[in-house]
Write an enzyme that holds these catalytic residues in place. Structure first.
Site, PDB file in Angstrom:
ATOM      1  N   ASP A 126      23.394 -12.665  17.911  1.00  0.00           N
ATOM      2  CA  ASP A 126      24.849 -12.449  18.021  1.00  0.00           C
ATOM      3  C   ASP A 126      25.301 -11.024  18.313  1.00  0.00           C
ATOM      4  OD1 ASP A 126      27.480 -13.613  17.863  1.00  0.00           O
ATOM      5  OD2 ASP A 126      27.743 -12.618  15.940  1.00  0.00           O
ATOM      6  N   HIS A 151      28.426  -8.116  22.105  1.00  0.00           N
ATOM      7  CA  HIS A 151      28.524  -9.419  21.440  1.00  0.00           C
ATOM      8  C   HIS A 151      27.639 -10.381  22.224  1.00  0.00           C
ATOM      9  CE1 HIS A 151      31.084 -13.096  20.133  1.00  0.00           C
ATOM     10  NE2 HIS A 151      30.161 -12.833  19.238  1.00  0.00           N
ATOM     11  N   ARG A 184      37.619 -17.321  10.750  1.00  0.00           N
ATOM     12  CA  ARG A 184      38.176 -15.970  10.696  1.00  0.00           C
ATOM     13  C   ARG A 184      39.702 -16.010  10.726  1.00  0.00           C
ATOM     14  NH1 ARG A 184      37.845 -13.431  14.825  1.00  0.00           N
ATOM     15  NH2 ARG A 184      36.854 -14.911  16.240  1.00  0.00           N
ATOM     16  N   LYS A 230      31.590  -9.815  10.692  1.00  0.00           N
ATOM     17  CA  LYS A 230      32.344  -9.372  11.862  1.00  0.00           C
ATOM     18  C   LYS A 230      33.070  -8.054  11.628  1.00  0.00           C
ATOM     19  CE  LYS A 230      31.236 -12.483  14.879  1.00  0.00           C
ATOM     20  NZ  LYS A 230      30.301 -12.103  15.962  1.00  0.00           N
ATOM     21  N   ARG A 280      28.761 -23.871   9.279  1.00  0.00           N
ATOM     22  CA  ARG A 280      27.863 -22.756   9.576  1.00  0.00           C
ATOM     23  C   ARG A 280      26.610 -22.787   8.710  1.00  0.00           C
ATOM     24  NH1 ARG A 280      29.024 -18.966  13.875  1.00  0.00           N
ATOM     25  NH2 ARG A 280      31.227 -19.273  14.362  1.00  0.00           N
ATOM     26  N   LYS A 330      25.258 -19.064  22.507  1.00  0.00           N
ATOM     27  CA  LYS A 330      24.441 -17.866  22.314  1.00  0.00           C
ATOM     28  C   LYS A 330      23.264 -18.127  21.386  1.00  0.00           C
ATOM     29  CE  LYS A 330      27.020 -14.663  20.712  1.00  0.00           C
ATOM     30  NZ  LYS A 330      28.041 -15.596  20.212  1.00  0.00           N
ATOM     31  N   THR A 331      23.560 -18.703  20.227  1.00  0.00           N
ATOM     32  CA  THR A 331      22.511 -18.931  19.237  1.00  0.00           C
ATOM     33  C   THR A 331      21.525 -19.991  19.721  1.00  0.00           C
ATOM     34  OG1 THR A 331      23.968 -18.302  17.414  1.00  0.00           O
ATOM     35  CG2 THR A 331      22.049 -19.641  16.859  1.00  0.00           C
ATOM     36  N   SER A 365      31.965 -17.539  20.384  1.00  0.00           N
ATOM     37  CA  SER A 365      31.476 -18.576  19.491  1.00  0.00           C
ATOM     38  C   SER A 365      31.559 -19.951  20.153  1.00  0.00           C
ATOM     39  CB  SER A 365      32.296 -18.574  18.196  1.00  0.00           C
ATOM     40  OG  SER A 365      31.881 -19.594  17.339  1.00  0.00           O
TER      41      SER A 365
END
Length: 532
Positions: A259, A222, A62, A203, A324, A244-245, A240
């Protein structure tokens, strides 16, 4: 490629009204057709797994400094302007939009029509317009896909115009670079150019939902979410790279999403229709669900592919550490549909402490949960944003300040009300370093992190003894099933005990200094923080 069946008179009139005149439009193509289009246009290659591998060029993460929100009557007094939310003039937005429309004239475009939000009461109808087929595949896999009837009657509430080939001229257009992500909440339009990193689309819509939902009394988050076989919902907050994932993809629990979620009076719902997992050092044994999801229809961003075998090399970070994988939720065997759950019984805050001093698991009081939510401490990991080469300590309010247009206090208040209403238990789990800081210690074993999460969700941590960490003002369990007791005490894992004390006091002071920016906070919340 044939999408004539989806180019209804209603859709054509909408495109005309939008003001673009492409040579051809391909709407809501199947994954197979989008992969074929991508390879025919030399946008990517099909790997041995069947997934489509693409490279995003210069921008592999990003570009937060290039994200702007139009400053107008709607946003002027409601957006938290500053380092995260940069204002952009209405007239400059309109000029860039006009230039983009002229740029795409006579070109082939790909359109995805769908939704953000699995809860039909709170979802947002969106249209994503791309000049690259693979980005349309990304949009199809990450957002919520419509039924045939929904597609026929689709009227977008918000549109993303993402044209990779169009770049801004900073001195003319008023942007900071050739890259731009411009959000106009009044026109309900997002303009993206100069970057091929697909995460900007995802995002930008997350930011839109984070602005719109609080007005409806829905708490945007988030976080990832899953649900147990007995119906208990759990949330995992974290930036990130904190897990989380990975930690929400549990074979013993059903995945709601990885997410972005909303929490309404009815419960939790996923914003998305897919997952966008980091896959650097992806291992089949430790992360089988993500590994197996990388198949036909999945998109690999910036993963190095062996030229001979066409196999992805997940251990190669030469293009970026921020490799990713994008794939639809149905690729996860335990995903539930629709992606909704009840009011959460347990919340897990995830942090990756690069200093290696935070306990790997601790239980928070209600006030402590508010403190750590507002603090949002973690280490920004390599690759997620341009210029980040190694972990860097950071505080990101609400575990997601780059995506929160409104002041942190708005979201914190909503979380506090939810915790109180549903007696939710909150844990802080550190998936960062143990035995020393980054470069000396090692990251906490994912095996141990999973065991801690399981203990929190099953109630095993409700019945063990706790010790109080006076410095960090945290209640730390003295035992946890599946985790060696010495791991639970970070100081005992350090060879240099004095070094631990020094680093721990440093982090505690960082918490205190960071929290000073919040004004008029309940003293009980302030007192729940570290005591250096």
């Amino acid at each position: 490629m044939d999408s004539k069946t989806t180019l209804t008179p209603k859709f054509v009139s909408q495109i005309d009204a939008f003001g673009i005149k492409p040579s051809q439009v391909f709407r809501n193509l199947s994954p197979e057709k989008l992969v074929d289009a991508s390879t025919q246009r030399n946008e990517g290659m099909v790997t041995a797994t069947g997934s489509l591998a693409v490279k995003t060029g210069k921008y592999t993460g990003r570009s937060p400094d290039d994200r702007y929100i139009v400053d107008d009557d709607e946003t002027h007094d409601n957006v938290d302007w500053g380092k995260v939310n940069h204002p952009f003039p209405i007239d400059r937005f309109d000029k860039i939009f006009a230039k983009m429309k002229k740029f795409v004239e006579g070109k082939e475009l790909f359109v995805f029509d769908g939704f953000v939000g699995a809860d039909k009461d709170h979802r947002l109808a969106i249209r994503v317009i791309n000049d690259h087929a693979w980005q349309s595949l990304f949009a199809r896999q990450l957002f919520v896909r419509p039924s045939a009837a929904e597609l026929d009657n689709h009227e977008p509430d918000f549109t993303i115009l993402c044209i990779n080939g169009f770049e801004a001229i900073p001195e003319v257009d008023g942007t900071g670079s050739n890259v731009f992500i411009l959000i106009d909440l009044t026109k309900r339009l997002v303009l993206i150019g100069g970057t091929s990193y697909a995460g900007e689309m995802k995002k930008s819509m997350f930011g839109v939902m984070n602005y719109l939902l609080p007005k409806k009394g829905v708490f945007p988050m988030h976080c990832s979410a899953n649900i147990g076989k007995n119906g208990d919902t759990a949330l995992f907050f974290g930036l990130s790279g904190t897990g989380k994932t990975t930690l929400s993809a549990d074979s013993d629990r059903m995945l709601i999403g990885d997410d972005e979620h909303g929490w309404s009076d009815k419960g939790v719902f996923n914003f998305e229709g897919g997952c966008y997992a980091k896959c650097i050092n992806l291992n089949q044994e430790s992360e089988p669900q993500i590994w197996n999801a990388i198949k036909s229809g999945a998109v690999l961003e910036n993963v190095v592919i062996d030229k001979q075998t066409l196999k992805p090399n997940f251990d190669d970070g030469s293009l970026t550490e921020n490799t990713r994988a994008a794939y639809p939720l149905e690729y996860i065997p335990t995903a539930i549909f629709p992606s909704v759950g009840g009011n959460p019984r347990v919340i897990v805050f995830l942090t990756a402490d690069a200093l290696g001093v935070l306990p790997p698991v601790s239980r928070l009081t209600k006030e402590g949960a508010m403190y750590h939510f507002m603090s949002g401490y973690t280490s920004k990991l390599a690759g997620t944003e341009r210029g980040i080469k190694e972990p860097k300590a950071t505080f990101s309010e609400c575990f997601g300040s780059p995506f929160m247009p409104r002041p942190a206090s708005v979201y914190a208040k909503m979380l506090g009300e939810k915790i109180r209403s549903h007696n939710t238990v909150v844990y802080l789990i550190n998936t960062g370093w143990s035995g020393g800081p980054y470069g000396v210690g090692k990251r906490v074993s994912i095996k141990y992190s999973r065991a801690m999460v399981t203990a929190a969700l099953t109630g095993a941590l409700d019945i063990v003894k706790y010790r109080h960490d006076d410095l960090f003002n945290l209640d730390v369990p003295t035992e946890c099933p599946g985790v060696p007791s010495d791991v639970l005490d970070p100081k005992s894992t350090w060879q240099e005990r004095d070094g631990y004390d020094l680093s721990a006091r440093k982090l505690a002071q960082m918490f205190v200094d960071n929290f000073k920016k919040f004004k008029n906070v309940d003293p009980a919340i302030v007192n729940a923080g570290p005591k250096p």
